[in-house]
Design a protein around this motif. Structure first.
Motif, PDB file in Angstrom:
ATOM      1  N   LEU A 173       0.828  -1.208   0.000  1.00  0.00           N
ATOM      2  CA  LEU A 173       0.000   0.000   0.000  1.00  0.00           C
ATOM      3  C   LEU A 173       0.861   1.255   0.000  1.00  0.00           C
ATOM      4  O   LEU A 173       0.554   2.243  -0.683  1.00  0.00           O
ATOM      5  N   GLN A 174       1.954   1.234   0.746  1.00  0.00           N
ATOM      6  CA  GLN A 174       2.843   2.390   0.781  1.00  0.00           C
ATOM      7  C   GLN A 174       3.551   2.585  -0.555  1.00  0.00           C
ATOM      8  O   GLN A 174       3.785   3.722  -0.974  1.00  0.00           O
ATOM      9  N   GLN A 175       3.883   1.493  -1.223  1.00  0.00           N
ATOM     10  CA  GLN A 175       4.484   1.610  -2.550  1.00  0.00           C
ATOM     11  C   GLN A 175       3.499   2.220  -3.538  1.00  0.00           C
ATOM     12  O   GLN A 175       3.865   3.061  -4.370  1.00  0.00           O
ATOM     13  N   ILE A 176       2.234   1.794  -3.444  1.00  0.00           N
ATOM     14  CA  ILE A 176       1.204   2.380  -4.302  1.00  0.00           C
ATOM     15  C   ILE A 176       1.060   3.865  -3.995  1.00  0.00           C
ATOM     16  O   ILE A 176       0.989   4.703  -4.907  1.00  0.00           O
ATOM     17  N   ASP A 177       1.029   4.203  -2.715  1.00  0.00           N
ATOM     18  CA  ASP A 177       0.897   5.590  -2.296  1.00  0.00           C
ATOM     19  C   ASP A 177       2.045   6.435  -2.833  1.00  0.00           C
ATOM     20  O   ASP A 177       1.833   7.528  -3.385  1.00  0.00           O
ATOM     21  N   THR A 178       3.264   5.945  -2.707  1.00  0.00           N
ATOM     22  CA  THR A 178       4.434   6.677  -3.186  1.00  0.00           C
ATOM     23  C   THR A 178       4.383   6.867  -4.697  1.00  0.00           C
ATOM     24  O   THR A 178       4.646   7.957  -5.211  1.00  0.00           O
ATOM     25  N   GLY A 179       4.013   5.810  -5.401  1.00  0.00           N
ATOM     26  CA  GLY A 179       3.940   5.896  -6.852  1.00  0.00           C
ATOM     27  C   GLY A 179       2.894   6.890  -7.332  1.00  0.00           C
ATOM     28  O   GLY A 179       3.145   7.683  -8.242  1.00  0.00           O
ATOM     29  N   LEU A 180       1.718   6.869  -6.702  1.00  0.00           N
ATOM     30  CA  LEU A 180       0.662   7.804  -7.085  1.00  0.00           C
ATOM     31  C   LEU A 180       1.068   9.244  -6.809  1.00  0.00           C
ATOM     32  O   LEU A 180       0.784  10.153  -7.592  1.00  0.00           O
ATOM     33  N   SER A 181       1.757   9.464  -5.690  1.00  0.00           N
ATOM     34  CA  SER A 181       2.180  10.816  -5.328  1.00  0.00           C
ATOM     35  C   SER A 181       3.265  11.328  -6.267  1.00  0.00           C
ATOM     36  O   SER A 181       3.248  12.482  -6.698  1.00  0.00           O
ATOM     37  N   LYS A 182       4.239  10.465  -6.595  1.00  0.00           N
ATOM     38  CA  LYS A 182       5.350  10.882  -7.464  1.00  0.00           C
ATOM     39  C   LYS A 182       4.879  11.250  -8.862  1.00  0.00           C
ATOM     40  O   LYS A 182       5.389  12.182  -9.480  1.00  0.00           O
ATOM     41  N   THR A 183       3.913  10.517  -9.353  1.00  0.00           N
ATOM     42  CA  THR A 183       3.408  10.805 -10.691  1.00  0.00           C
ATOM     43  C   THR A 183       2.426  11.961 -10.713  1.00  0.00           C
ATOM     44  O   THR A 183       2.024  12.424 -11.782  1.00  0.00           O
ATOM     45  N   GLY A 184       2.019  12.420  -9.532  1.00  0.00           N
ATOM     46  CA  GLY A 184       1.080  13.530  -9.452  1.00  0.00           C
ATOM     47  C   GLY A 184      -0.357  13.130  -9.701  1.00  0.00           C
ATOM     48  O   GLY A 184      -1.231  13.998  -9.852  1.00  0.00           O
ATOM     49  N   ILE A 185      -0.621  11.826  -9.747  1.00  0.00           N
ATOM     50  CA  ILE A 185      -1.993  11.361  -9.983  1.00  0.00           C
ATOM     51  C   ILE A 185      -2.891  11.769  -8.822  1.00  0.00           C
ATOM     52  O   ILE A 185      -4.044  12.173  -9.016  1.00  0.00           O
ATOM     53  N   VAL A 186      -2.363  11.664  -7.595  1.00  0.00           N
ATOM     54  CA  VAL A 186      -3.105  12.091  -6.418  1.00  0.00           C
ATOM     55  C   VAL A 186      -2.236  13.046  -5.611  1.00  0.00           C
ATOM     56  O   VAL A 186      -1.002  12.996  -5.696  1.00  0.00           O
ATOM     57  N   PRO A 187      -2.846  13.913  -4.813  1.00  0.00           N
ATOM     58  CA  PRO A 187      -2.065  14.810  -3.964  1.00  0.00           C
ATOM     59  C   PRO A 187      -1.247  14.022  -2.946  1.00  0.00           C
ATOM     60  O   PRO A 187      -1.621  12.924  -2.534  1.00  0.00           O
ATOM     61  N   THR A 188      -0.126  14.589  -2.529  1.00  0.00           N
ATOM     62  CA  THR A 188       0.729  13.950  -1.540  1.00  0.00           C
ATOM     63  C   THR A 188       0.019  13.894  -0.196  1.00  0.00           C
ATOM     64  O   THR A 188      -0.695  14.817   0.196  1.00  0.00           O
ATOM     65  N   ALA A 189       0.223  12.804   0.523  1.00  0.00           N
ATOM     66  CA  ALA A 189      -0.356  12.672   1.863  1.00  0.00           C
ATOM     67  C   ALA A 189       0.184  13.762   2.772  1.00  0.00           C
ATOM     68  O   ALA A 189       1.350  14.169   2.665  1.00  0.00           O
ATOM     69  N   LYS A 190      -0.641  14.246   3.684  1.00  0.00           N
ATOM     70  CA  LYS A 190      -0.240  15.292   4.609  1.00  0.00           C
ATOM     71  C   LYS A 190       0.318  14.700   5.902  1.00  0.00           C
ATOM     72  O   LYS A 190       0.069  13.543   6.228  1.00  0.00           O
ATOM     73  N   ASP A 191       1.101  15.519   6.606  1.00  0.00           N
ATOM     74  CA  ASP A 191       1.688  15.075   7.858  1.00  0.00           C
ATOM     75  C   ASP A 191       0.601  14.822   8.898  1.00  0.00           C
ATOM     76  O   ASP A 191      -0.492  15.419   8.860  1.00  0.00           O
ATOM     77  N   LYS A 192       0.914  13.933   9.829  1.00  0.00           N
ATOM     78  CA  LYS A 192      -0.013  13.685  10.933  1.00  0.00           C
ATOM     79  C   LYS A 192      -0.194  14.953  11.757  1.00  0.00           C
ATOM     80  O   LYS A 192       0.687  15.807  11.811  1.00  0.00           O
ATOM     81  N   LEU A 193      -1.322  15.048  12.400  1.00  0.00           N
ATOM     82  CA  LEU A 193      -1.622  16.237  13.185  1.00  0.00           C
ATOM     83  C   LEU A 193      -0.839  16.250  14.492  1.00  0.00           C
ATOM     84  O   LEU A 193      -0.569  15.214  15.063  1.00  0.00           O
TER      85      LEU A 193
END
Length: 407
Positions: free
Chosen positions: A387-407
């Motif tokens: 899941l983290q690899q998918i998240d990183t890939g989606l963020s790097k390609t700009g398909i989805v916005p980058t995850a935000k820092d924890k509060l």
């Protein structure tokens, strides 16, 4: 208690879902429905199943009797003849379906059924979560099959609805996912102290749900250790298959699962005792490590309430503040039961437990809605790798916005 005690007497045509091609998921054009009375003469659930490659999980509709007479339907499922018959049995006793709720904007497995279901109840008003969208073209609601003259968007203020005397609801602000968006509307039925949610929280039962056990083939398929296995149908193997299905559904690929090469998988398929179309011609491209059960034990815990890893890693971390604000509002309600649209229901849970499920978005425990949100239930980090690899890939390609820092 399941209402359908004589399932063998039902005509299989009652399970027919003619529009399965709009969302081609197993079991395709044949969907069974199980109705369960959750609170006597007040709340009923209607379970069906769906999945890919026999990774089948329940999908659930909830029906609530209104004090004024009539019914409210939350998150419709496929309106097969069997499903409609079971709903109409409630209509005869408790009054017409008055309101139909679509509580999500991104869950196609929920959206696709609303229009067809509404056509069976032409007097019902349809209410949908705000900011509905479709891909690749953003079409009007009527083009998505929703009845134009009786469909409206849920207002932000729940007091502006005709069912305000009995329900509160909270809308999780739209989360931007690039090509699409995510949102969810949680409903509180005040009289029964019951919370209705779609995907936000789940609880995993130790045994496969009743709807999954009506046809045990998917369970036995995933109970195999290798393609050549002939699995005996018993409760132990059904549970084994269910545990693996759960890991697939929530992690995609947990750490204890290895995927052999295509050549190895095809070679093993020739040794399979069953090589029919139903058995994917003997193909079983999975190899589980000996300690794979530890991942399920950690995931299920003691039947606790938690946010699915997919939502934790790919969706809600895009909007931690909005999600926490929503969870705080929901946790301010005095509910005692939670009915999600997937996995186990009903779940005996307090507002504090609901709020705790979202503490993965926080660096430190926080006091929210008058409740101390103590530590969440951390899941094994290694199971999140895919899941983290998918998240990183989606963020790097700009398909989805980058995850935000924890509060």
């Amino acid at each position: 208690m399941v209402d359908d005690e004589n399932l063998e007497l039902i005509n299989p045509k009652d399970w027919s879902w003619s529009f399965w091609f709009t969302l081609p998921l197993y079991p395709y054009g044949k969907r069974r429905t199980l109705r369960q009375e959750i609170i006597k003469d007040t709340i009923w659930t209607f379970d069906q199943i769906q999945g890919i490659f026999y990774v089948v999980v329940p999908i659930r509709m909830t029906v609530v009797k209104l004090d004024e007479g009539g019914l409210l339907v939350y998150a419709p499922v496929a309106p097969t003849p069997e499903c409609i018959r079971l709903v109409n049995e409630l209509v005869v006793e408790h009054g017409d379906v008055k309101y139909i709720i679509l509580p999500t904007i991104s869950g196609l497995e929920h959206k696709v059924f609303v229009g067809p279901f509404a056509r069976y109840f032409p007097q019902a008003q349809v209410f949908v979560a705000p900011n509905q969208w479709s891909f690749p073209l953003n079409l009007p609601l009527s083009w998505l099959g929703l009845p134009a003259k009786r469909t409206q968007v849920l207002p932000q203020d729940s007091k502006q609805t005709p069912f305000a005397a009995e329900f509160d609801y909270a809308i999780l602000d739209t989360i931007d996912l690039g090509p699409g968006k995510f949102a969810e509307v949680a409903f509180l039925h005040r009289r029964s102290h019951t919370l209705l949610v779609t995907d936000s929280v789940v609880s995993i039962p130790a045994d496969p749900p009743a709807i999954v056990q009506l046809d045990p083939y998917p369970l036995l398929f995933h109970a195999k250790d290798q393609a050549s296995d002939m699995v005996v149908d018993n409760q132990a193997n059904r549970r084994k298959g269910w545990e693996r299905i759960t890991l697939f559904a929530l992690y995609f690929r947990p750490s204890a699962l290895q995927i052999p090469t295509l050549i190895a998988a095809i070679s093993a398929a020739f040794k399979a005792p069953e090589r029919s179309y139903r058995a994917y011609f003997g193909l079983y491209p999975f190899k589980w490590q000996q300690d794979w059960e530890r991942s399920f034990t950690a995931l299920r815990g003691d039947g606790r309430l938690f946010v699915a890893p997919v939502l934790q890693t790919l969706i809600l971390n895009r909007a931690p503040q909005e999600t926490i604000n929503w969870a705080d509002k929901v946790a301010s309600w005095p509910f005692q039961w939670i009915i999600p649209c997937h996995f186990h229901a009903p779940i005996k849970a307090a507002p504090l437990q609901f709020r705790q499920a979202f503490s993965f978005l926080e660096k430190q425990p926080a006091v929210s809605a008058g409740l101390l949100s103590s530590s969440s239930y951390p899941l094994p980090a290694e199971d999140f790798q895919i899941l983290q690899q998918i998240d990183t890939g989606l963020s790097k390609t700009g398909i989805v916005p980058t995850a935000k820092d924890k509060l």
